[in-house]
Structures are given as C-alpha cells and as structure tokens.
Design a protein around this motif. Sequence first.
Motif, PDB file in Angstrom:
ATOM      1  N   ILE A  32      36.366  85.283  18.032  1.00  0.00           N
ATOM      2  CA  ILE A  32      35.875  84.260  18.979  1.00  0.00           C
ATOM      3  C   ILE A  32      34.951  83.270  18.270  1.00  0.00           C
ATOM      4  N   ASP A  33      35.184  82.033  18.562  1.00  0.00           N
ATOM      5  CA  ASP A  33      34.277  80.989  18.078  1.00  0.00           C
ATOM      6  C   ASP A  33      33.660  80.305  19.294  1.00  0.00           C
ATOM      7  N   TYR A  34      32.297  80.194  19.334  1.00  0.00           N
ATOM      8  CA  TYR A  34      31.644  79.467  20.441  1.00  0.00           C
ATOM      9  C   TYR A  34      31.596  77.984  20.085  1.00  0.00           C
ATOM     10  N   LYS A  35      31.890  77.167  21.062  1.00  0.00           N
ATOM     11  CA  LYS A  35      31.753  75.715  20.834  1.00  0.00           C
ATOM     12  C   LYS A  35      30.896  75.141  21.945  1.00  0.00           C
ATOM     13  N   THR A  36      29.742  74.550  21.566  1.00  0.00           N
ATOM     14  CA  THR A  36      28.881  73.968  22.603  1.00  0.00           C
ATOM     15  C   THR A  36      29.197  72.497  22.824  1.00  0.00           C
ATOM     16  N   GLY A  37      29.971  71.915  21.892  1.00  0.00           N
ATOM     17  CA  GLY A  37      30.405  70.518  22.069  1.00  0.00           C
ATOM     18  C   GLY A  37      31.802  70.492  22.657  1.00  0.00           C
ATOM     19  N   LYS A  38      32.460  69.323  22.506  1.00  0.00           N
ATOM     20  CA  LYS A  38      33.814  69.190  23.066  1.00  0.00           C
ATOM     21  C   LYS A  38      34.825  69.848  22.138  1.00  0.00           C
ATOM     22  N   ALA A  39      35.789  70.538  22.686  1.00  0.00           N
ATOM     23  CA  ALA A  39      36.866  71.125  21.865  1.00  0.00           C
ATOM     24  C   ALA A  39      38.009  71.510  22.813  1.00  0.00           C
ATOM     25  N   LYS A  40      39.194  71.708  22.211  1.00  0.00           N
ATOM     26  CA  LYS A  40      40.362  72.080  23.030  1.00  0.00           C
ATOM     27  C   LYS A  40      40.993  73.336  22.445  1.00  0.00           C
ATOM     28  N   THR A  41      41.606  74.110  23.326  1.00  0.00           N
ATOM     29  CA  THR A  41      42.261  75.331  22.833  1.00  0.00           C
ATOM     30  C   THR A  41      43.695  75.044  22.371  1.00  0.00           C
ATOM     31  N   GLY A  42      44.280  73.942  22.816  1.00  0.00           N
ATOM     32  CA  GLY A  42      45.689  73.667  22.487  1.00  0.00           C
ATOM     33  C   GLY A  42      45.852  72.894  21.191  1.00  0.00           C
ATOM     34  N   PHE A  43      46.947  73.156  20.478  1.00  0.00           N
ATOM     35  CA  PHE A  43      47.293  72.352  19.291  1.00  0.00           C
ATOM     36  C   PHE A  43      48.817  72.279  19.180  1.00  0.00           C
ATOM     37  N   LYS A  44      49.322  71.198  18.552  1.00  0.00           N
ATOM     38  CA  LYS A  44      50.767  70.957  18.528  1.00  0.00           C
ATOM     39  C   LYS A  44      51.492  72.041  17.719  1.00  0.00           C
ATOM     40  N   ASP A  45      51.158  72.153  16.474  1.00  0.00           N
ATOM     41  CA  ASP A  45      51.724  73.190  15.614  1.00  0.00           C
ATOM     42  C   ASP A  45      50.785  73.363  14.428  1.00  0.00           C
ATOM     43  N   VAL A  46      51.093  74.336  13.585  1.00  0.00           N
ATOM     44  CA  VAL A  46      50.150  74.646  12.512  1.00  0.00           C
ATOM     45  C   VAL A  46      49.974  73.464  11.559  1.00  0.00           C
TER      46      VAL A  46
END
Length: 955
Positions: free
Chosen positions: A826-840
């Motif tokens: 697990i990585d905590y992110k207190t700023g903006k971030a998204k869990t989705g990504f297109k591909d590696v």
Amino acid sequence: MRPFLKSIAAYLARFEAETLSGMKILIPNRRAGVFLRRHLAEEMKKTGWMPDICSVDEFIDELSPFRRPPEVELVFTLYRLYEARATNPEPLETFYFWAEIMLRDFDEIDKYLVDAGALFRNIVDLREIEEPTAGLDERQIAFIRQFWGSFLEGDETREKTRFLEIWTLLPQLYQALRDELESKGLAYPGMQYRALAEGLESFSAKIRPERGFVLAGFNALNAAEQRLFSYLKEHGARFFWDYDLQYCGDEGDEAGRFLRKNLQAFKPEELGDDFQGLSKEKQIRLIELPGDVLQAKFLPRLLGEGAWSAERDCTDTAIVLCDEDLLMPVLMSLPGEELEVNVTMGYPLRSSAAFGLIDGLIQLQLNTRQADSEGPLFYYADVENILRHFYLPFLLDDPAKGRAILKRMADENLVLLSGSIFEGSGLEYIFRALGDRDNGVSYLKEVVQRCLSSMKSSESEQATALDRASVLQLIVHLNQLLVLPEPVSRLTLQMQFNLVRKMLSGLRIPFEGEPLQGLQLMGILETRLLDFRHLIVLSMNDDIMPGRSAPQSYVPYALRLAFGMPSREDREAIYAYYFKRLLQRAERVDLLFNGKNEGLHSGEMSRYLHQLFYRHGLQVERPGMKLKAAFAPGLSFGHSERLVQKLERYRDGGEDARMLSPSAINTYLDCRLKFYLRYLAGIGEARDVKEELDAQGFGTLVHDAMKQLYDGLKDEQGVITAEALHQLKDSDLPEKSLRACFIDLHFKGRKNARIEGRNRLIFKVMLRYIQKIIEHDTGRAPFRILALEHTVERRIGLELPGGEFPVRIYGTIDRIDRTGGILRVIDYKTGKAKTGFKDVSSLFEQDSATRNKAAMQTLLYCWLAGEDYPGEAIAPGLYVVGDLFGASYDPLLKEGKGRNAVQVHDFRELEEKFLESLTKTLVSIFDPTVPFGPVESTQACRYCDYAGLCRREGL
Ligand code: SF4
C-alpha cells in the motif's frame, strides 16, 4: 555643430573679455556651469578670473534674508497650524501626503505671483467675481465661472464637501504658514521669489545690476523670474536663448510655447549660429525593445558600432535615462573596465539598497512580539531580510555570525526567534525591541550610521558610490527629523516609522560625477543646456516622456488657467522642449523604448517620436530590429567525462555506491534535465524556514502518524482488529500522535511551539485524513501488518554497450499487510492520484503529462518487496486519502481503459513487462547518446523548482 555653451563662451571671450571677471551668469541648472567654465577656459586668450556662474534659484536664495528650512520642518509646522484649525484633523502620517501637495501649491502661488486671496475665495455667489472690486479680467472670470459653475451644479457629494473643507482651510494655512516662517526668519523658495520680485528696487544693492548680467538657456519662466529678468534687462543684461527655428517658427508646436514669448520679450545677443539644427541631416534610429532591462542590455551594442566604437573617447556621448530607475541595470550592462562613466542624475532613494535596509528595520520592529517569558520575539522573514541584506558585512564585524544564525533558523525551522539567539553575535543593537514611546528614528539612524562608518573604512571596497551616497542621504534626512523643534518621539512608534517611510520614499539621491570626461549618464533634467554628438535616449515611452499625469494639486485646472499657474499643457510643452533641444546639435540619436505592454506600461512610444514622423518629416530609420528574450535556452547536458564519473557512482558494489529511488526514476521520466539538475548536479531545493507546513511535510506527517498509531495498535502477530480500530478512532490518540509528529517534524522538537494560524487548519485536515484511513481500514479488518514505513532495496543488472552495469533501487514502502489472505503493498497519497493506468508501458512514457506516476511507484514497490515474498501474489494498492471519502473506494490498481479496466490482483502477472520497461528506462539514463535535455511540453515546468534556471518561469 558647435555646442550652445561653446558659442556663448566664444561670444563672451570676444566681446566681454575685459568685464568677464565681475560678471554674473545665470543659467537654469548648476551642472551646465561646469561645462560653460571649460568652454570659457578654452576660448579665453589670456588669464583672468572666471565670472560667477550660478542657477537662478541659487541666486535668489543668496539674495534672500530668509533661510530655507528642510521640507520636513515645513510639514511639521504646517501640520501644527492645520491641527489647530481643522474640525477633525487627520493624523500626521496621513497629512504628510497632503502637506507635500499644499507646500507645492503655495510655492507655485508665490512664484507665479498669484493673488492668493482672490484664488482661494470661496465663491458663493458667482456674480461676486464680476464686481470691479474683485480685480479680475474677462479671461479670469470665464475660467472661474467654468470651474465654480460646474462645481456648484448637481447634488452635494462627499467629494465636494471634502474639497470645500480643504479649500476653506487653504487660505488660512497659506497665510499662517507664511507669517510663522517669516517671524522665524525662514521661507520656502516661493516666498523668497515673491519677496524679491515684489521688492526689486529694495534688493538692488544686493543684486548689483551694474556688474553685468548674462542670462542663458532658460525656457519656461515663472512670473517672479519674468519680473527679475525685466529688471535686469533694464539694467543692460544680455540674453541667450537655446532654440530651433523649426519649433519656434511653428505656432502649433508646443516645444516653442515659451521661447516664442521669451525671444520677443528679451531679445537675444547675436551668436552667429543659425539655430536650424533640427533641419540638418542626422542619423536617427528608433529602437523598440521588449522590456526595460533589455534597453540597458542593448547599450554595449550601440556603443560599439562602427565609428562610434567604445574604444574612442566617449566624452561627446550621452546616455539619457528618462526613467531614472534604470540606472542600476544600465550601470551593470556597460562595459565597465574600458569605459569611463559619469553619472549626473537624481536616483530614486526608494530603489536603493539603503532604503531596503530601512524598510527591513521598520518591518522588523513593527512585527516584533513581546512574549512575557521569552522577551521579544522576532518574525523569521524580517530577520532573514536583514541577515540576507547586501549590507550585512557593514552591519557587523563578522558576517559569518549572521550566516550561522540563518543556518540555525533553517535547521530548527524557527518561525519566531527570541532575542537571546542574537547574544554575542554583534547584532544585538539591531535585534532589540523598541517600546511604543521609544525614539524609532534614533534607532534607524544608529544602524545606518554604523553602516556608513564601515563603508568608509579602508578595508571596505564592496560599497559603491551609490551605496555611500544613499546611506548618507538617509542620515541627513533622519537627522532633520531628530532636530525638529517638536520632538518626533512624541509620536507613537508606528507613526514615526510611517513618517520616515513617507519622507524617504519621495527623495532622490543627487549624483554628480566629474562631468567633463568619459561617457555621460544623465537624467533628462540634467541635459539642459548641454549638447552631445551621440545621444542614446532610453524609455522614450509615452507614459514616461512626458508621462501621463501632472503633479497633484489642490488648485483645480480651470483656476490654474485663470490665475496663470502652470498647467498640464505647460508641463508637456516643457518636456517637448527638453527633448527637441537635445536633438538640435546631435549627429546621431538612438531612441529606445519598451514596446512591451505590461502592467501599467502601455508599450506606446512617446508622442514626441510620433511628432518626429508626422510633423517634422525627419528621416527616422526603423531598423525593424526586435529582440526576443530566449524562450528556452536549450539547456542540455551530454555525457561529458565528469558526468560519466557521476553516473559511475550508481554502479552497485562500488565504494559509497548510490541507489536510485522511485522518485528519481519518476523525475527522469518527467524531465531528463530535472533529473540531471537534482540528482547529478546536486542542485537541491533551498532549505528555508517554513512557517506553514508544505505539501511534502503534509504527506510525511500523515505517514509518520499512521505508523505510530498502527505500531501501537497491532498485537504480537501484527493483527489489527475492527474493534481496536473503532476504539482508536474515538480516542484522542490520533490527535496526540499527529501533534507529536507535527512538533517533531515541523518545529524540530520544540515542545513549547504552538500550532497556530494556517497550520491549525492544515492540522485539522490531516487529522480528518487519518481518521478516514482508520475508518476505511475498519471495513476491511481484521488484517495483519507485515511492515510499516519499510525500506527495501533490490539490484538490477543493466546491459550497457560497455558491459554489465548493476544498479540498486531502493524505496520506503508505506505499508505491507495481509487482508483476507491477500498480500497488499500500500502506498498512501495525500495529494491527487489515480488508481487506473492504460498499460504498463504507459507508466514509462517519457515527457507524458498523463503518465500515472503513483501507479508506477506502487508497482515498483511491489517489485522491491517481491524478493521477500517469493511465489506469493502481491496486490498493489493506493490509498488516495482524498478519495477515501467516497463510499465505495477500492484501493487496488486497475489496468486498461474505461469499462475494460481490470483490477491488478497480482503484480507478478505484470512483472515481466514492468521489468522490461523499467530496464529500458534505466539503460537510457546511462546511455551516452541520450543527453539530459528539457521536457518538450512546458506543462511540467509550471511547478518545477528549476523553472527560473531553465527560463521557463511563467510559461
Ligand atoms: S523547468 Fe521544465 S525543463 Fe526545466 S527542469 Fe523543470 S521540468 Fe525540466
């Protein structure tokens, strides 16, 4: 063409050689006198005494039995008179600004011999002005009617009431001020002018008109000067006017407005010059540059061109600064060593480093707090202002002590500094708190006096003439405040400081170099009567030449016209004359202006330049040259020998080998240049005192507090239950833990530090975030903590052209847990971030604004952790804390687009592709054919610390 002053010198040497020694020559300004003396010395055939040359103002001051007090004394006297008469008097510091306007008005009223009683009459019935007893002519009556007629029309407004209040006070103040000054043997200049003009005969013994007077180079004359000149004319004075037939022969040309009258009223002597310089051929160029400082930067090129090369004697060249604020950029742009430069101008004190110091001291004192137990507390920004000031070496014997305090402030993040920190530093005389009734002016003087003494000492070579002159000016004016008849300390500290600021901000430092040799650097007023073959005039913008506004005045425009006081049009005509006169005898003229439309700057060239085009038909060359500031300097670094050595430090196994972090890899993917600057050149962020917690500190604190809380909550097997989480959330532990972390990290462990202001708000937001993480985890409990804030590293071999190059990657994983049998990283992110990504592969796209950095980092953590959990499935999760507030937040990463996105339950399924892309990226870092150049899109530059270095600021 022969300079005007040389023509006068030749005339005097030819026709007045015998009487010259007793003669008095009056000119508009003192500076021209130095040049006139030189020309006289050249023209005189035999040795003799020089005539007495002075400005008309000096002459009148010399004749007057009254002494001129400093302006600040006038303001104080006027304030006392005002305070006794006004119904609701304003405080002194507010009145200071008004006083300056009033004094300027009174001065003009007297110099223009205006009947003050008639001017200030409060017109209740307009018929009054037509009475013969009013003593007004038809033109005056028309203007007065025009003003009062429209003023009295319509409803009564606040502005009208305010104007009438001041207007009714003005005649009383005018008379009372004159009476009081006269009783003390004092006078402002206008009083001296009026006294002389109205009593010329009584001054005749002092004027001694029989000695022979010469009056040269004047333009606009006030009424008192006109009377004096007429008197001298009757007694045989000779006149020389500097003019050109082009504008004097054209009734519509404002530049000749005053000279047309003067030439008629005071016939000039025959000099033998044709006064047609403007019609002669000249090389005139108009150069538009996109910025003020760029005009200065362009000067070496103008000075070095062809026959006008800087190697020649530049004595017949002048650089004229219409905007005197450009003095510093110009001095810094001129080729210093091979060029002798003489500065003759008034430099605004407010633009000097000395003023910055005074302002810093005032700010320091006004922001100082008194804490009962600790004594005075100084605000870090004010302390920094002084300790980083260019004058620090003049303020204390050992500047290293100042730097040591700065370091301690940064190390301990000291926002408020107690006085004890300065003990033994030699700075105690500055960092002491003044009381409200202390003499703040004495304090300021003590500091600048010390500064001046150090500057004067033989060891100090750092101080320039400008530094010494500006510090000296400060001392002179602070002294004037200290010797006032009414002690300034009767004012509160705040009022004293406001007064000092007001008084100093309008002052100019008079610079007068040895004016006969070298390149002349002058203000526009200093050019009067002087001629140069080559002229370079800067800031020929309409908002500077002539400028948009006339000085402020209480006397309305129509009344100025009615009573013959100078108007806006007169001022414009005066500047038109300065400009055209300057061109008369020049052979080459370079006129520069700032074409950039920015802030209050219109980018418009001066109307006088437009006139050159359209009215006088002068051939103005437009080279069409436009300089553009380099958009991006193309800063890029190839694999030099030194750089190869630096990269070699990343080879695993070497002594003190360095490791690469996920942040470093992300930085490289964002911008290779940024990676170079931060990790290879070692240009890090400046370590400053941070009053408020920044984004980085925010993240670190949430991480630290979570670690502390879960470390304390887990049982011996590392298990955390839902019940334990419930209890934790309802307890004060999260707050206590966060507070302790805040004190440790932000206040460097100072137990008495208080979380105040915006930090309190930030603290509340962080606490809310922590509670949200606990709440979210409660829904998934029980779970087992395997590691918190755990640092791991892993080796990876790279195949480079020169052979194998192993590097080591390391990272600190926020949390590894096992929940429902699933191992999660697990990585905590207190700023903006998204869990989705297109591909590696999208995670490793160079220079991509949409690349998911957080996902790359989390997968990299999974790879790093993978060695410790062989063969086990690893689920990558992102706690985007802001998103936890959504009801159904799922932290697992998702690969794919839109509806086709699938959750990544096991990193190992992506591991091969991930490792391939990672390796490719790492190889590119060490690839000698790939330079460390800037990112193409400027989007990444917006918040980059190096934007200034890359010249991508504000893009
Ligand atoms: S400012 Fe832009 S080009 Fe320069 S280092 Fe930062 S991101 Fe790279």
